[in-house]
Design a protein around this motif. Structure first.
Motif, PDB file in Angstrom:
ATOM      1  N   UNK A   8       0.826  -1.203   0.000  1.00  0.00           N
ATOM      2  CA  UNK A   8       0.000   0.000   0.000  1.00  0.00           C
ATOM      3  C   UNK A   8       0.853   1.241   0.000  1.00  0.00           C
ATOM      4  N   UNK A   9       0.361   2.274   0.669  1.00  0.00           N
ATOM      5  CA  UNK A   9       1.063   3.563   0.701  1.00  0.00           C
ATOM      6  C   UNK A   9       1.031   4.129   2.118  1.00  0.00           C
ATOM      7  N   UNK A  10       2.129   4.788   2.491  1.00  0.00           N
ATOM      8  CA  UNK A  10       2.245   5.375   3.826  1.00  0.00           C
ATOM      9  C   UNK A  10       2.810   6.792   3.691  1.00  0.00           C
ATOM     10  N   UNK A  11       2.215   7.719   4.406  1.00  0.00           N
ATOM     11  CA  UNK A  11       2.784   9.061   4.583  1.00  0.00           C
ATOM     12  C   UNK A  11       3.192   9.178   6.043  1.00  0.00           C
ATOM     13  N   UNK A  12       4.460   9.520   6.255  1.00  0.00           N
ATOM     14  CA  UNK A  12       4.945   9.708   7.625  1.00  0.00           C
ATOM     15  C   UNK A  12       5.489  11.124   7.763  1.00  0.00           C
ATOM     16  N   UNK A  13       5.137  11.768   8.875  1.00  0.00           N
ATOM     17  CA  UNK A  13       5.634  13.119   9.129  1.00  0.00           C
ATOM     18  C   UNK A  13       5.900  13.298  10.613  1.00  0.00           C
ATOM     19  N   UNK A  14       6.882  14.125  10.920  1.00  0.00           N
ATOM     20  CA  UNK A  14       7.160  14.489  12.306  1.00  0.00           C
ATOM     21  C   UNK A  14       7.720  15.899  12.347  1.00  0.00           C
ATOM     22  N   UNK A  15       7.488  16.579  13.460  1.00  0.00           N
ATOM     23  CA  UNK A  15       8.020  17.929  13.640  1.00  0.00           C
ATOM     24  C   UNK A  15       8.312  18.134  15.120  1.00  0.00           C
ATOM     25  N   UNK A  16       9.451  18.749  15.405  1.00  0.00           N
ATOM     26  CA  UNK A  16       9.830  19.033  16.780  1.00  0.00           C
ATOM     27  C   UNK A  16      10.481  20.399  16.885  1.00  0.00           C
ATOM     28  N   UNK A  17      10.408  20.993  18.056  1.00  0.00           N
ATOM     29  CA  UNK A  17      10.931  22.346  18.272  1.00  0.00           C
ATOM     30  C   UNK A  17      11.734  22.365  19.562  1.00  0.00           C
ATOM     31  N   UNK A  18      13.047  22.557  19.429  1.00  0.00           N
ATOM     32  CA  UNK A  18      13.894  22.730  20.602  1.00  0.00           C
ATOM     33  C   UNK A  18      13.670  24.135  21.147  1.00  0.00           C
ATOM     34  N   UNK A  19      13.147  24.208  22.346  1.00  0.00           N
ATOM     35  CA  UNK A  19      12.730  25.492  22.898  1.00  0.00           C
ATOM     36  C   UNK A  19      13.924  26.416  23.130  1.00  0.00           C
ATOM     37  N   UNK A  20      13.703  27.739  22.992  1.00  0.00           N
ATOM     38  CA  UNK A  20      14.803  28.699  23.161  1.00  0.00           C
ATOM     39  C   UNK A  20      15.419  28.627  24.554  1.00  0.00           C
ATOM     40  N   UNK A  21      16.673  29.099  24.625  1.00  0.00           N
ATOM     41  CA  UNK A  21      17.384  29.115  25.897  1.00  0.00           C
ATOM     42  C   UNK A  21      18.391  30.261  25.872  1.00  0.00           C
ATOM     43  N   UNK A  22      18.714  30.754  27.037  1.00  0.00           N
ATOM     44  CA  UNK A  22      19.744  31.792  27.123  1.00  0.00           C
ATOM     45  C   UNK A  22      21.132  31.166  27.023  1.00  0.00           C
ATOM     46  N   UNK A  23      21.199  29.845  27.141  1.00  0.00           N
ATOM     47  CA  UNK A  23      22.471  29.133  27.091  1.00  0.00           C
ATOM     48  C   UNK A  23      22.607  28.408  25.755  1.00  0.00           C
ATOM     49  N   UNK A  24      23.849  28.289  25.283  1.00  0.00           N
ATOM     50  CA  UNK A  24      24.096  27.638  23.994  1.00  0.00           C
ATOM     51  C   UNK A  24      24.223  26.138  24.125  1.00  0.00           C
ATOM     52  N   UNK A  25      24.487  25.625  25.329  1.00  0.00           N
ATOM     53  CA  UNK A  25      24.692  24.180  25.461  1.00  0.00           C
ATOM     54  C   UNK A  25      23.341  23.461  25.498  1.00  0.00           C
ATOM     55  N   UNK A  26      23.390  22.139  25.605  1.00  0.00           N
ATOM     56  CA  UNK A  26      22.175  21.318  25.538  1.00  0.00           C
ATOM     57  C   UNK A  26      21.818  20.730  26.895  1.00  0.00           C
ATOM     58  N   UNK A  27      22.186  21.404  27.963  1.00  0.00           N
ATOM     59  CA  UNK A  27      21.835  20.965  29.305  1.00  0.00           C
ATOM     60  C   UNK A  27      20.478  21.548  29.696  1.00  0.00           C
ATOM     61  N   UNK A  28      19.622  20.690  30.243  1.00  0.00           N
ATOM     62  CA  UNK A  28      18.320  21.109  30.756  1.00  0.00           C
ATOM     63  C   UNK A  28      17.486  21.829  29.692  1.00  0.00           C
ATOM     64  N   UNK A  29      17.313  21.177  28.546  1.00  0.00           N
ATOM     65  CA  UNK A  29      16.550  21.729  27.430  1.00  0.00           C
ATOM     66  C   UNK A  29      15.331  20.857  27.153  1.00  0.00           C
ATOM     67  N   UNK A  30      14.311  21.461  26.555  1.00  0.00           N
ATOM     68  CA  UNK A  30      13.055  20.780  26.264  1.00  0.00           C
ATOM     69  C   UNK A  30      12.777  20.803  24.761  1.00  0.00           C
ATOM     70  N   UNK A  31      12.201  19.709  24.250  1.00  0.00           N
ATOM     71  CA  UNK A  31      11.856  19.633  22.830  1.00  0.00           C
ATOM     72  C   UNK A  31      10.554  18.851  22.655  1.00  0.00           C
ATOM     73  N   UNK A  32       9.422  19.531  22.514  1.00  0.00           N
ATOM     74  CA  UNK A  32       8.169  18.829  22.205  1.00  0.00           C
ATOM     75  C   UNK A  32       8.132  18.414  20.735  1.00  0.00           C
ATOM     76  N   UNK A  33       7.346  17.398  20.440  1.00  0.00           N
ATOM     77  CA  UNK A  33       7.241  16.904  19.057  1.00  0.00           C
ATOM     78  C   UNK A  33       5.860  16.311  18.783  1.00  0.00           C
ATOM     79  N   UNK A  34       5.549  16.226  17.499  1.00  0.00           N
ATOM     80  CA  UNK A  34       4.353  15.561  16.994  1.00  0.00           C
ATOM     81  C   UNK A  34       4.771  14.631  15.862  1.00  0.00           C
TER      82      UNK A  34
END
Length: 448
Positions: A355-381
């Motif tokens: 058959x046929x399948x369409x797959x999609x996803x999107x996520x957003x790494x929330x802004x931060x005052x820090x450039x590193x990736x410690x204690x960061x949030x990213x919601x997705x669908x």
């Protein structure tokens, strides 16, 4: 259900408090020359799942009917050993196991040994990454980036497994014995693969008998599988150390790609004709996709994917699959359940089919005052929208919504995921849609 949800969220909070005490760790890497261009590296990954699931109708767990279940498991436990042994020679191994929960081998010995996922050698013919030739046991494949995903960097809690089209049927957990060529020329990234599939009779399950209604993998004959994958990269180049493809770069690269891939295996499937003759059919898959993973202001990032898959396993092929299934059997009969391959109990759904399948996803790494990736949030669908021939007009639409908490990037993270999936039932010989079921899962990933 309410008490179980409270328990799951409490566990999430406790793990967050514990994991915030961890610190960034350097790679376990040995230099083989003074400059470090030759090296050997070891990595370890563990993904622990804590999950509440609404079971499919008729589910039995160790012989007892169970509408809901809570389970704890190891989705993936892996170690990688790899390195640039000479200026042009690359060696790669991956060892581990998957889907280990209380029902991992309910009818046998729970001490099933881990296995080699990958074992390959690769030689770089060019001065750069233009041409590499390799061979061995590998996940490298055509079709899609999600057919060969880097599971330590995926954005959603799990990958769209349907893109690993023959997983544990004629391969070893998506790995095949293959010879391949891959490289990057200008803005193009390519890979061409010739694979020697395993017989379906060696997958550890009783192969279904040949049918006159739908195709299955053939138990006679043997043919090689040809695969190809081509990407055009508009901006930064993707990582090219191993054949695995990154899930999300979390803003460290500017990636905008379009890709096309496919796989072909002659006479891979069989079925009976109306006259009782054995008919053989080719397996043919094709996908087109686009992937975006870009940094945004304030140290935020956007990751998005859209892909269309045309999967052809032969006439009316359909296979159910449940990831780390919490169920063990079903009390439904052939008169009120869909016949075919795979288990319909627990958290299973029609995952693979013609058959046929369409797959999609999107996520957003929330802004931060820090450039590193410690204690960061990213919601997705994420959404998987499938239309399989065997199910007629009944679509298989599965939806996921979740959030990642990056304690220290992908090295230490928590992922909370809610999934909603369809079920089907047969009433008086007619196929109909049943109630939609849900699951809520918490993952704790550690990667070094």
């Amino acid at each position: 259900m309410r008490k179980k949800l409270i328990l799951l969220f409490s566990l999430c909070h406790s793990l967050c408090a514990f994991a915030q005490k961890t610190s960034d760790t350097e790679a376990l890497k040995i230099k083989l020359n003074e400059s470090g261009s030759r090296y050997f590296q070891v990595t370890f990954l563990n993904q622990a799942w804590f999950r509440f699931n609404e079971n499919n109708p008729g589910t039995l767990v160790n012989g007892s009917p169970q509408n809901q279940s809570f389970d704890i498991g190891l989705r993936r436990t892996r170690m990688q050993l790899f390195g640039q042994i000479t200026d042009r020679t690359f060696l790669y191994f991956q060892f581990g196991q998957n889907n280990f929960n209380a029902q991992y081998n309910a009818n046998g010995n729970r001490k099933i040994a881990p296995f080699f996922h990958d074992a390959l050698g690769e030689y770089r013919l060019s001065s750069g990454n233009q041409l590499k030739i390799g061979g061995g046991l590998s996940i490298i494949s055509g079709i899609s980036r999600f057919s060969q995903p880097s599971i330590g960097t995926i954005m959603t809690m799990d990958v769209p497994v349907f893109a690993q089209t023959t997983v544990d049927q004629i391969d070893q957990f998506s790995r095949k014995l293959s010879i391949y060529a891959r490289g990057q020329v200008g803005q193009w990234d390519y890979r061409f693969i010739l694979s020697d599939p395993f017989p379906i009779t060696s997958n550890g399950q009783t192969a279904p008998a040949i049918s006159s209604n739908f195709a299955n993998f053939s138990q006679k004959g043997h043919s090689l599988q040809q695969q190809g994958y081509l990407i055009y990269q508009f901006f930064d180049h993707e990582n090219h150390t191993t054949p695995y493809m990154t899930g999300t770069y979390l803003g460290s690269k500017k990636i905008v790609n379009i890709g096309i891939g496919g796989a072909f295996q002659p006479n891979a499937m069989w079925l009976k004709s109306a006259q009782g003759d054995t008919l053989y059919q080719d397996m043919k898959h094709l996908a087109v996709e686009s992937f975006v993973d870009i940094p945004l202001p304030k140290h935020a990032a956007l990751s998005a994917y859209l892909g269309y898959f045309n999967t052809n396993y032969g006439t009316n092929y359909l296979r159910y699959n449940g990831i780390m299934n919490p169920g063990t059997s079903s009390n439904l009969s052939a008169s009120n359940s869909i016949s075919g391959q795979g288990s319909i109990y627990g958290n299973s759904l029609p995952m693979f089919g013609t058959g046929a399948v369409v797959y999609t996803q999107i996520g957003y790494l929330l802004p931060s005052i820090r450039a590193d990736l410690a204690n960061r949030w990213m919601p997705y669908l994420a959404a998987t929208l499938a239309q399989y021939d065997r199910l007629g007009n009944h679509a298989t639409h599965t939806f996921n919504v979740g959030i990642n908490y990056f304690i220290q990037g992908h090295k230490s993270k928590l992922s909370l995921d809610y999934q909603n999936r369809p079920t089907y039932q047969i009433n008086q010989g007619e196929l109909g849609s049943g109630n939609r079921m849900s699951s809520l899962s918490l993952q704790f990933q550690l990667f070094i």
